[in-house]
Write an enzyme that holds these catalytic residues in place. Structure first.
Site, mmCIF file in Angstrom:
data_model
loop_
_atom_site.group_PDB
_atom_site.id
_atom_site.type_symbol
_atom_site.label_atom_id
_atom_site.label_comp_id
_atom_site.label_asym_id
_atom_site.label_seq_id
_atom_site.Cartn_x
_atom_site.Cartn_y
_atom_site.Cartn_z
ATOM 1 N N THR A 7 0.837 -1.200 0.000
ATOM 2 C CA THR A 7 0.000 0.000 0.000
ATOM 3 C C THR A 7 0.876 1.255 0.000
ATOM 4 O OG1 THR A 7 -1.821 1.151 1.127
ATOM 5 C CG2 THR A 7 -0.146 0.199 2.543
ATOM 6 N N ASN A 11 -1.688 5.933 6.524
ATOM 7 C CA ASN A 11 -2.541 5.664 7.696
ATOM 8 C C ASN A 11 -2.623 4.177 7.987
ATOM 9 O OD1 ASN A 11 -3.274 8.381 8.051
ATOM 10 N ND2 ASN A 11 -4.724 8.181 6.358
ATOM 11 N N LYS A 12 -2.769 3.390 6.919
ATOM 12 C CA LYS A 12 -2.837 1.932 7.092
ATOM 13 C C LYS A 12 -1.503 1.413 7.642
ATOM 14 C CE LYS A 12 -6.041 0.928 3.280
ATOM 15 N NZ LYS A 12 -6.178 0.189 2.016
ATOM 16 N N ASP A 68 -7.692 -5.356 0.613
ATOM 17 C CA ASP A 68 -8.717 -4.662 -0.167
ATOM 18 C C ASP A 68 -9.970 -4.607 0.687
ATOM 19 O OD1 ASP A 68 -9.563 -3.226 -2.352
ATOM 20 O OD2 ASP A 68 -10.356 -4.960 -3.402
ATOM 21 N N PHE A 148 -12.921 8.783 6.256
ATOM 22 C CA PHE A 148 -12.886 8.941 4.803
ATOM 23 C C PHE A 148 -13.991 8.079 4.185
ATOM 24 C CE2 PHE A 148 -11.058 4.892 3.244
ATOM 25 C CZ PHE A 148 -10.726 4.309 4.445
ATOM 26 N N GLY A 149 -14.062 8.109 2.872
ATOM 27 C CA GLY A 149 -14.986 7.233 2.138
ATOM 28 C C GLY A 149 -16.425 7.355 2.626
ATOM 29 N N ASP A 151 -17.625 6.764 5.599
ATOM 30 C CA ASP A 151 -17.750 6.887 7.062
ATOM 31 C C ASP A 151 -18.937 7.741 7.519
ATOM 32 O OD1 ASP A 151 -15.734 5.183 7.728
ATOM 33 O OD2 ASP A 151 -14.207 6.731 7.980
ATOM 34 N N HIS A 176 -13.503 -2.968 10.462
ATOM 35 C CA HIS A 176 -13.217 -4.127 9.608
ATOM 36 C C HIS A 176 -11.711 -4.294 9.407
ATOM 37 C CE1 HIS A 176 -13.742 -0.345 7.621
ATOM 38 N NE2 HIS A 176 -13.332 -0.779 6.438
ATOM 39 N N ARG A 177 -11.034 -3.163 9.138
ATOM 40 C CA ARG A 177 -9.597 -3.249 8.838
ATOM 41 C C ARG A 177 -8.809 -3.696 10.072
ATOM 42 N NH1 ARG A 177 -9.763 0.146 5.142
ATOM 43 N NH2 ARG A 177 -10.235 1.751 6.658
HETATM 44 P P1 ITT Z 1 -5.473 1.579 -1.327
HETATM 45 O O1 ITT Z 1 -4.743 2.646 -2.034
HETATM 46 O O2 ITT Z 1 -4.676 0.976 -0.179
HETATM 47 O O3 ITT Z 1 -6.072 0.506 -2.226
HETATM 48 P P2 ITT Z 1 -8.222 2.574 -1.066
HETATM 49 O O4 ITT Z 1 -8.586 4.006 -0.817
HETATM 50 O O5 ITT Z 1 -8.579 1.968 -2.386
HETATM 51 O O6 ITT Z 1 -6.693 2.339 -0.619
HETATM 52 P P3 ITT Z 1 -9.534 0.355 0.279
HETATM 53 O O7 ITT Z 1 -9.151 -0.586 -0.792
HETATM 54 O O8 ITT Z 1 -9.200 -0.020 1.668
HETATM 55 O O9 ITT Z 1 -8.966 1.835 0.096
HETATM 56 O O10 ITT Z 1 -11.103 0.596 0.195
HETATM 57 C C1 ITT Z 1 -11.806 0.801 -1.032
HETATM 58 C C2 ITT Z 1 -12.922 1.803 -0.836
HETATM 59 O O11 ITT Z 1 -13.865 1.292 0.131
HETATM 60 C C3 ITT Z 1 -12.461 3.145 -0.273
HETATM 61 O O12 ITT Z 1 -12.032 4.010 -1.304
HETATM 62 C C4 ITT Z 1 -13.729 3.636 0.415
HETATM 63 O O13 ITT Z 1 -14.648 4.169 -0.518
HETATM 64 C C5 ITT Z 1 -14.331 2.344 0.959
HETATM 65 N N1 ITT Z 1 -13.825 2.107 2.340
HETATM 66 C C6 ITT Z 1 -12.954 1.143 2.743
HETATM 67 N N2 ITT Z 1 -12.690 1.226 4.043
HETATM 68 C C7 ITT Z 1 -13.411 2.271 4.511
HETATM 69 C C8 ITT Z 1 -13.557 2.871 5.770
HETATM 70 O O14 ITT Z 1 -12.890 2.444 6.844
HETATM 71 N N3 ITT Z 1 -14.374 3.906 5.885
HETATM 72 C C9 ITT Z 1 -15.048 4.389 4.815
HETATM 73 N N4 ITT Z 1 -14.956 3.907 3.585
HETATM 74 C C10 ITT Z 1 -14.146 2.851 3.411
#
Ligand code: ITT
Length: 190
Positions: A7, A11-12, A68, A148-149, A151, A176-177
């Site tokens: 990655t 943050n991860k 993922d 993010f995303g 949330d 989940h993570r």
């Molecule tokens: P990488 O560069 O590591 O792939 P990513 O942003 O694609 O990071 P993930 O694969 O972990 O992140 O997740 C894919 C999508 O799922 C992410 O862009 C969000 O839209 C959603 N998502 C995953 N985990 C989330 C979380 O903890 N809170 C909110 N949305 C989440």
């Protein structure tokens, strides 16, 4: 022991570094100077995590893991799932993704959903998968500024606040993570 985390997301990296035993030295793709993007062409989280981990392991030959994640909504038969990041288009815009999801669920009573993370590990050339899930519900409107995303529209089971209304450490206790990371760390400790 050296371990590569597939990655660029700092943050991860920090999250898992706090969980890992001291004798592990974690390398992120950024630290390795790895710039080529790995296309996530799989049709499941498992496939995508395996595509990433195999591609990176092929190049560097060290023990490697990759993750993922996605949001799976029951009333939408598991969508957006593997397409969570680009649900409303390739610009990967979180606001547009949430708007689209709330629109799809307009008038639908069943708001059940779950976030799911899959981690794929190649350890001593063997492949392993670890899963973490947090169940919850999609709210009627977005609330909160953190995270993010999706949330702001995800309220975990038995909670009153959305993930975006919680502090990062509160979210990480149940996310989940973190759950998937904990399983990975348990395996690495055993
Ligand atoms: P990488 O560069 O590591 O792939 P990513 O942003 O694609 O990071 P993930 O694969 O972990 O992140 O997740 C894919 C999508 O799922 C992410 O862009 C969000 O839209 C959603 N998502 C995953 N985990 C989330 C979380 O903890 N809170 C909110 N949305 C989440």
């Amino acid at each position: 022991m050296e371990l590569i985390f597939g990655t660029h997301n700092q943050n991860k990296v920090e999250e898992i570094n706090t969980l890992l035993p001291d004798h592990y030295r974690l390398w992120s793709l950024t630290e390795l100077g790895h710039e080529t993007e790995i296309e996530e062409t799989g049709s499941s989280l498992e496939e995508n995590a395996l595509i990433k981990v195999r591609a990176i392991h092929n190049i560097y030959g060290k023990n490697t893991f990759a993750d993922d994640s996605g949001l799976e909504v029951s009333a939408l038969k598991g969508a957006p799932g593997v397409y969570s990041a680009r649900y409303a288009g390739i610009q990967k815009n979180a606001q547009h993704n949430m708007d689209k999801l709330l629109n799809e669920l307009k008038g639908i009573k069943n708001r059940q959903a779950q976030f799911r993370t899959v981690i794929a590990l190649i350890f001593n050339k063997q492949e392993y998968l670890f899963e973490g899930i947090v169940k919850g519900n999609i709210s009627i409107m977005a609330e909160g500024q953190n995270g993010f995303g999706y949330d702001p529209i995800f309220i975990p089971e038995n909670q009153l606040l959305s993930f975006a209304q919680m502090s990062l450490s509160e979210k990480n206790k149940i996310s989940h993570r973190s759950r998937a990371f904990e399983k990975l760390v348990e395996f690495l400790k055993s």
